[in-house]
Write a protein that holds these residues in place. Structure first.
Motif, PDB file in Angstrom:
ATOM      1  N   GLU A   2       0.840  -1.193   0.000  1.00 26.08           N
ATOM      2  CA  GLU A   2       0.000   0.000   0.000  1.00 26.08           C
ATOM      3  C   GLU A   2       0.877   1.247   0.000  1.00 26.08           C
ATOM      4  O   GLU A   2       1.894   1.305   0.692  1.00 26.08           O
ATOM      5  N   GLU A   3       0.479   2.217  -0.778  1.00 30.75           N
ATOM      6  CA  GLU A   3       1.258   3.460  -0.824  1.00 30.75           C
ATOM      7  C   GLU A   3       1.175   4.200   0.512  1.00 30.75           C
ATOM      8  O   GLU A   3       0.135   4.219   1.157  1.00 30.75           O
ATOM      9  N   LYS A   4       2.287   4.791   0.892  1.00 33.31           N
ATOM     10  CA  LYS A   4       2.344   5.559   2.137  1.00 33.31           C
ATOM     11  C   LYS A   4       3.289   6.740   1.943  1.00 33.31           C
ATOM     12  O   LYS A   4       4.397   6.579   1.438  1.00 33.31           O
ATOM     13  N   LEU A   5       2.834   7.914   2.347  1.00 32.92           N
ATOM     14  CA  LEU A   5       3.626   9.134   2.216  1.00 32.92           C
ATOM     15  C   LEU A   5       4.152   9.559   3.587  1.00 32.92           C
ATOM     16  O   LEU A   5       3.393   9.686   4.545  1.00 32.92           O
ATOM     17  N   LEU A   6       5.460   9.767   3.666  1.00 32.71           N
ATOM     18  CA  LEU A   6       6.089  10.324   4.867  1.00 32.71           C
ATOM     19  C   LEU A   6       6.600  11.720   4.517  1.00 32.71           C
ATOM     20  O   LEU A   6       7.402  11.879   3.587  1.00 32.71           O
ATOM     21  N   MET A   7       6.133  12.724   5.239  1.00 32.40           N
ATOM     22  CA  MET A   7       6.539  14.106   4.991  1.00 32.40           C
ATOM     23  C   MET A   7       7.320  14.625   6.197  1.00 32.40           C
ATOM     24  O   MET A   7       6.879  14.496   7.346  1.00 32.40           O
ATOM     25  N   GLN A  57       8.398   2.470   6.554  1.00 33.81           N
ATOM     26  CA  GLN A  57       8.498   1.932   5.196  1.00 33.81           C
ATOM     27  C   GLN A  57       7.613   2.678   4.196  1.00 33.81           C
ATOM     28  O   GLN A  57       6.729   2.090   3.557  1.00 33.81           O
ATOM     29  N   PRO A  58       7.849   3.979   4.047  1.00 34.62           N
ATOM     30  CA  PRO A  58       7.040   4.754   3.091  1.00 34.62           C
ATOM     31  C   PRO A  58       7.394   4.417   1.649  1.00 34.62           C
ATOM     32  O   PRO A  58       8.531   4.054   1.347  1.00 34.62           O
ATOM     33  N   THR A  59       6.408   4.544   0.788  1.00 36.98           N
ATOM     34  CA  THR A  59       6.681   4.429  -0.651  1.00 36.98           C
ATOM     35  C   THR A  59       7.051   5.785  -1.239  1.00 36.98           C
ATOM     36  O   THR A  59       7.689   5.865  -2.286  1.00 36.98           O
ATOM     37  N   HIS A  60       6.614   6.853  -0.546  1.00 39.22           N
ATOM     38  CA  HIS A  60       6.896   8.217  -0.987  1.00 39.22           C
ATOM     39  C   HIS A  60       7.416   9.017   0.210  1.00 39.22           C
ATOM     40  O   HIS A  60       6.939   8.832   1.337  1.00 39.22           O
ATOM     41  N   LEU A  61       8.374   9.882  -0.047  1.00 42.73           N
ATOM     42  CA  LEU A  61       8.942  10.701   1.033  1.00 42.73           C
ATOM     43  C   LEU A  61       9.325  12.067   0.474  1.00 42.73           C
ATOM     44  O   LEU A  61       9.860  12.172  -0.632  1.00 42.73           O
ATOM     45  N   LEU A  62       9.042  13.102   1.251  1.00 41.50           N
ATOM     46  CA  LEU A  62       9.461  14.444   0.856  1.00 41.50           C
ATOM     47  C   LEU A  62       9.851  15.250   2.092  1.00 41.50           C
ATOM     48  O   LEU A  62       9.395  14.969   3.199  1.00 41.50           O
ATOM     49  N   ILE A  63      10.695  16.236   1.862  1.00 41.86           N
ATOM     50  CA  ILE A  63      11.161  17.125   2.926  1.00 41.86           C
ATOM     51  C   ILE A  63      10.761  18.547   2.553  1.00 41.86           C
ATOM     52  O   ILE A  63      11.005  18.997   1.426  1.00 41.86           O
ATOM     53  N   ALA A  64      10.122  19.244   3.477  1.00 43.02           N
ATOM     54  CA  ALA A  64       9.692  20.630   3.249  1.00 43.02           C
ATOM     55  C   ALA A  64      10.565  21.569   4.069  1.00 43.02           C
ATOM     56  O   ALA A  64      10.800  21.334   5.259  1.00 43.02           O
ATOM     57  N   TRP A  65      11.027  22.638   3.434  1.00 42.22           N
ATOM     58  CA  TRP A  65      11.873  23.627   4.096  1.00 42.22           C
ATOM     59  C   TRP A  65      11.185  24.984   4.109  1.00 42.22           C
ATOM     60  O   TRP A  65      10.460  25.335   3.175  1.00 42.22           O
ATOM     61  N   ASP A  66      11.456  25.742   5.153  1.00 45.76           N
ATOM     62  CA  ASP A  66      10.966  27.122   5.229  1.00 45.76           C
ATOM     63  C   ASP A  66      11.816  28.042   4.376  1.00 45.76           C
ATOM     64  O   ASP A  66      13.023  27.815   4.183  1.00 45.76           O
ATOM     65  N   VAL A  67      11.208  29.129   3.904  1.00 44.56           N
ATOM     66  CA  VAL A  67      11.985  30.240   3.361  1.00 44.56           C
ATOM     67  C   VAL A  67      12.376  31.131   4.541  1.00 44.56           C
ATOM     68  O   VAL A  67      11.968  30.899   5.679  1.00 44.56           O
ATOM     69  N   LYS A  68      13.169  32.154   4.283  1.00 47.89           N
ATOM     70  CA  LYS A  68      13.546  33.083   5.352  1.00 47.89           C
ATOM     71  C   LYS A  68      12.287  33.728   5.919  1.00 47.89           C
ATOM     72  O   LYS A  68      11.356  34.060   5.179  1.00 47.89           O
ATOM     73  N   ARG A  69      12.262  33.906   7.229  1.00 50.32           N
ATOM     74  CA  ARG A  69      11.027  34.352   7.894  1.00 50.32           C
ATOM     75  C   ARG A  69      10.572  35.736   7.438  1.00 50.32           C
ATOM     76  O   ARG A  69       9.395  36.078   7.559  1.00 50.32           O
ATOM     77  N   ASN A  70      11.473  36.549   6.902  1.00 50.00           N
ATOM     78  CA  ASN A  70      11.088  37.882   6.424  1.00 50.00           C
ATOM     79  C   ASN A  70      10.512  37.853   5.012  1.00 50.00           C
ATOM     80  O   ASN A  70      10.148  38.894   4.473  1.00 50.00           O
ATOM     81  N   GLU A  71      10.443  36.668   4.415  1.00 48.23           N
ATOM     82  CA  GLU A  71      10.022  36.569   3.016  1.00 48.23           C
ATOM     83  C   GLU A  71       8.727  35.774   2.860  1.00 48.23           C
ATOM     84  O   GLU A  71       8.443  35.247   1.790  1.00 48.23           O
ATOM     85  N   THR A  72       7.930  35.686   3.926  1.00 51.17           N
ATOM     86  CA  THR A  72       6.719  34.867   3.876  1.00 51.17           C
ATOM     87  C   THR A  72       5.463  35.714   3.660  1.00 51.17           C
ATOM     88  O   THR A  72       5.438  36.909   3.950  1.00 51.17           O
ATOM     89  N   ILE A  73       4.431  35.056   3.184  1.00 50.50           N
ATOM     90  CA  ILE A  73       3.127  35.702   3.008  1.00 50.50           C
ATOM     91  C   ILE A  73       2.627  36.268   4.335  1.00 50.50           C
ATOM     92  O   ILE A  73       2.068  37.370   4.390  1.00 50.50           O
ATOM     93  N   ARG A  74       2.825  35.523   5.413  1.00 59.37           N
ATOM     94  CA  ARG A  74       2.330  35.979   6.719  1.00 59.37           C
ATOM     95  C   ARG A  74       3.064  37.213   7.211  1.00 59.37           C
ATOM     96  O   ARG A  74       2.481  38.059   7.886  1.00 59.37           O
ATOM     97  N   LYS A  75       4.328  37.343   6.848  1.00 58.37           N
ATOM     98  CA  LYS A  75       5.087  38.552   7.204  1.00 58.37           C
ATOM     99  C   LYS A  75       4.533  39.753   6.447  1.00 58.37           C
ATOM    100  O   LYS A  75       4.504  40.873   6.970  1.00 58.37           O
ATOM    101  N   GLU A  76       4.063  39.529   5.235  1.00 60.80           N
ATOM    102  CA  GLU A  76       3.452  40.605   4.461  1.00 60.80           C
ATOM    103  C   GLU A  76       2.138  41.053   5.112  1.00 60.80           C
ATOM    104  O   GLU A  76       1.784  42.236   5.094  1.00 60.80           O
ATOM    105  N   THR A  77       1.437  40.080   5.691  1.00 55.27           N
ATOM    106  CA  THR A  77       0.150  40.366   6.336  1.00 55.27           C
ATOM    107  C   THR A  77       0.336  41.051   7.686  1.00 55.27           C
ATOM    108  O   THR A  77      -0.422  41.961   8.049  1.00 55.27           O
TER     109      THR A  77
END
Length: 293
Positions: A2-7, A57-77
């Motif tokens: 069975e497919e499994k995603l680990l993030m 035992q994931p079939t899919h794996l990805l790593i998510a990284w932040d951008v610099k904290r001064n460059e985010t949509i929430r910082k604009e808000t």
């Protein structure tokens, strides 16, 4: 199978490993390789990833990284967003750069998207997986903001005093008595000191969760404000004064689940296919000794 995603929440994992291995040490005491690269946090990070792969035992794996904290949509808000955080230590920044190069070398999928935070990347992939796949999705992070993403398919690996817990929708509902989508309403009232999200001044844990449990969300709470249950009467003035901050805080706390560049991705890029020799050589080049089963 069975497919499994680990993030993986990249900075969450790397920074935890870095601070755990640098506690009480000066910069010159941190482990480096013969090339002068700091590797104290990297060794622990890579070891943890191998352990997660063995256990889940994931079939899919990805790593998510932040951008610099001064460059985010929430910082604009909200300019004060994450404004109380200290600068990252130089050895941690160096190890982030080394980690990105290492993961690219061994062929792991990793994502950094301008203006979006890692939470938004994880949120969009979780939503995309829910819409397109039937297998499990596991998020590795200690960031409880991500609890809003829980569903029958999606769980979150969280470190507890008793060990690592695969925290599910059932765990969440048993602990909080609300739906994960309502977690942002609780956070909107409470705020978040670590992210410098204001919340509503004077409304703490004793009131925030019960209010959301009873009324459903901040929109309904404010609709019912003049006739709130007697046990909340002492919060009415505070809620009135903090209305603008409540709705701003909810916007800041809500994870974006429709990042355009991710919605267009195929799952092929996240298929977990690491060649053992490539991994061994990549670790050797950094002079990191880890047992690979």
């Amino acid at each position: 199978m069975e497919e499994k995603l680990l993030m993986i929440d990249g900075f969450n994992l790397l920074s935890r490993c870095y601070f755990a291995t640098s506690y009480g040490k000066e910069m010159h005491q941190l482990t480096r390789n013969s090339q002068g690269q700091f590797i104290n946090g990297l060794r622990a990070t890579f070891q943890k990833l191998l352990q997660l792969n063995r256990l889940h035992q994931p079939t899919h794996l990805l790593i998510a990284w932040d951008v610099k904290r001064n460059e985010t949509i929430r910082k604009e808000t909200f300019q004060e967003y994450k404004g109380t955080r200290n600068e990252l230590p130089e050895p941690l920044i160096q190890q982030y750069e080394t980690a990105v190069a290492f993961f690219e070398q061994i062929g792991l999928a990793q994502y950094t998207i301008p203006r979006y935070e890692a939470d938004d990347i994880l949120g969009t992939f979780a939503q995309k997986w829910r819409e397109e796949k039937t297998g499990k999705c596991i998020i590795y992070s200690n960031d409880r903001d991500l609890l809003q993403l829980l569903c029958p398919q999606t769980s979150q690996l969280i470190a507890t005093k008793q060990g690592e817990l695969n925290y599910s929708l059932a765990h969440f509902q048993q602990e909080y008595g609300i739906d994960p989508s309502q977690w942002v309403d609780v956070k909107a009232l409470l705020g978040d000191k670590s992210d410098n999200i204001p919340g509503v001044a004077g409304v703490g844990e004793k009131a925030a969760l019960p209010l959301v449990q009873q009324y459903g969300g901040i929109e309904q709470i404010y609709d019912e404000l003049p006739t709130l249950d007697d046990r909340y009467k002492r919060y009415i003035n505070k809620l009135q004064a903090g209305k603008e901050m409540a709705f701003l805080s909810k916007e800041l706390c809500t994870i974006i689940t429709d990042v355009p560049t991710i919605k267009e991705q195929t799952w092929d890029a996240c298929c977990l296919q690491i060649e053992r020799n490539t991994l061994v050589q990549a670790l050797a080049s950094l002079e990191i000794a880890i047992k690979i089963s």
